[in-house]
Write a protein that holds these residues in place. Structure first.
Motif, short mmCIF file in Angstrom:
data_model
loop_
_atom_site.label_atom_id
_atom_site.label_comp_id
_atom_site.label_asym_id
_atom_site.label_seq_id
_atom_site.Cartn_x
_atom_site.Cartn_y
_atom_site.Cartn_z
N VAL A 49 0.86 -1.18 0.00
CA VAL A 49 0.00 0.00 0.00
C VAL A 49 0.90 1.23 0.00
O VAL A 49 1.88 1.29 0.74
CB VAL A 49 -0.91 0.01 1.24
N PHE A 50 0.58 2.23 -0.82
CA PHE A 50 1.38 3.45 -0.84
C PHE A 50 0.52 4.62 -1.30
O PHE A 50 -0.53 4.43 -1.94
CB PHE A 50 2.62 3.30 -1.73
N GLY A 51 0.95 5.83 -0.95
CA GLY A 51 0.20 7.02 -1.29
C GLY A 51 0.83 7.82 -2.41
O GLY A 51 2.05 7.81 -2.60
N VAL A 52 -0.02 8.54 -3.15
CA VAL A 52 0.43 9.47 -4.17
C VAL A 52 -0.20 10.83 -3.86
O VAL A 52 -1.31 11.13 -4.31
CB VAL A 52 0.04 9.01 -5.59
N PRO A 53 0.47 11.67 -3.07
CA PRO A 53 -0.12 12.94 -2.63
C PRO A 53 0.03 14.05 -3.66
O PRO A 53 0.82 14.98 -3.51
CB PRO A 53 0.68 13.24 -1.35
N TYR A 54 -0.75 13.93 -4.73
CA TYR A 54 -0.64 14.83 -5.89
C TYR A 54 -2.03 15.32 -6.28
O TYR A 54 -2.99 14.52 -6.29
CB TYR A 54 -0.01 14.07 -7.05
N ASP A 55 -2.17 16.61 -6.61
CA ASP A 55 -3.45 17.09 -7.13
C ASP A 55 -3.31 18.25 -8.11
O ASP A 55 -4.24 19.04 -8.29
CB ASP A 55 -4.41 17.45 -5.99
N LEU A 56 -2.17 18.32 -8.79
CA LEU A 56 -1.96 19.41 -9.74
C LEU A 56 -2.68 19.19 -11.07
O LEU A 56 -2.71 20.09 -11.91
CB LEU A 56 -0.47 19.62 -9.99
N GLY A 57 -3.27 18.01 -11.27
CA GLY A 57 -4.06 17.77 -12.46
C GLY A 57 -5.54 18.01 -12.25
O GLY A 57 -6.35 17.81 -13.15
#
Length: 314
Positions: free
Chosen positions: A46-54
């Protein structure tokens, strides 16, 4: 040693209580925090992708992984998650890898780092379970999985098809327009569930089970349609949390009423658990727009469901 003793003064290591619903909430559902992909005993990561520039609407999905981990504490006490008939730890070993690290504000670095992480996890023989983050991050996750599995089917839960031919290079509505052009997906074996926004219907390559259809028929009928479309093709399962009606998931960037219930989603997933799903993600969780952790809890429960689905295949 009594549990009132201070380990700092006694020098005795005290194991964390992985069943607590409020203490030491560092990882998803209390899983061990580890980046040891060489450990042959580990089945899923399990891992996170803390991105929201799209993101095109309301921002904040970069906080999705943290929100899901916090809400997952509510799931830690139940060793055998209902309605599964086995304890997850008896059939599956999983770790929390933490979040993918990339330069803030740098979408190209995000693409590179997320693809490399997904590729490394799959190359190590483990099943990736990603938590986001806006849906654009699914593109590099797919790229990483395809490096080792080849072209995949897509099982896509969403209010939007994300097949828009956008001019923007980084946009969370373009991934499934670009992915077939890159040779990542086979649309003829792919299905999109819960769609309830516009798309080009005349030349749409994916099978669409729109929200009205799914809400008007039995769960079993939806399950059968997904199974027939995907067959035994290796598949990537992506779940945009806005597939759920905002009553069940208000904390997201582009909410659309008329969606699926959380119960429907869980039952559909249970019914396709034995398909050859090689990677999972749950995306678009934006805790800033959430209420009482409703959306983060839905995301955490879906991620846990993914782990049970993987475990049920042995």
């Amino acid at each position: 040693m009594s549990h009132h003793d201070d380990p700092a003064t006694t020098g005795t290591a005290v194991p964390l209580d992985h069943h607590s619903m409020y203490a030491n909430i560092f990882t998803f559902a209390g899983l061990p925090l580890s980046r040891d992909l060489a450990d042959d005993s580990v089945d899923a990561v399990v891992f996170g992708v803390p991105y929201d520039l799209g993101t095109s609407g309301r921002p904040g999905a970069r906080s999705g992984p943290a929100g899901v981990r916090q809400a997952s504490a509510n799931l830690r006490w139940e060793e055998c998650r209902w309605p599964w008939n086995f304890a997850l730890g008896d059939k599956l070993s999983a770790i929390d890898y933490g979040d993918v690290i990339f330069a803030g504000g740098d979408s190209e670095d995000m693409l590179a780092q997320v693809q490399a992480t997904a590729s490394a996890i799959v190359a190590a023989g483990k099943t990736p379970v990603a938590i986001g983050g806006d849906h654009f991050a699914t593109l590099p996750l797919l790229r990483g999985a395809v490096e080792h599995h080849g072209k995949l089917a897509l099982i896509h839960f969403d209010a939007h098809t994300d097949t828009y031919d956008e001019d923007e290079k980084y946009n969370h509505g373009c991934m499934f327009h670009r992915a077939p052009k890159e040779g990542l997906l086979d649309p003829s074996r792919s299905v999109q569930v819960g769609i309830r926004t516009e798309y080009e219907r005349d030349d749409h390559e994916y099978l669409v089970l729109d929200a009205h259809t799914v809400n008007g028929q039995s769960v079993e009928t939806t399950i059968a349609a997904i199974r027939e479309r995907v067959g035994d093709t290796p598949a990537y399962l992506t779940f945009d949390i806005d597939c759920l009606d905002p009553a069940f998931a208000p904390g997201t960037g582009t909410p659309v009423i008329g969606g699926l219930s959380s119960s429907q989603a869980l039952r559909i997933l249970e019914g396709i658990a034995d398909l050859n799903i090689v990677a999972f993600d749950v995306m678009e969780i934006s805790p800033a727009y959430d209420h009482a952790q409703i959306t983060s809890l839905a995301g955490a429960t879906l991620a846990l469901q993914f782990l049970y689905m993987r475990a049920s295949r042995g």
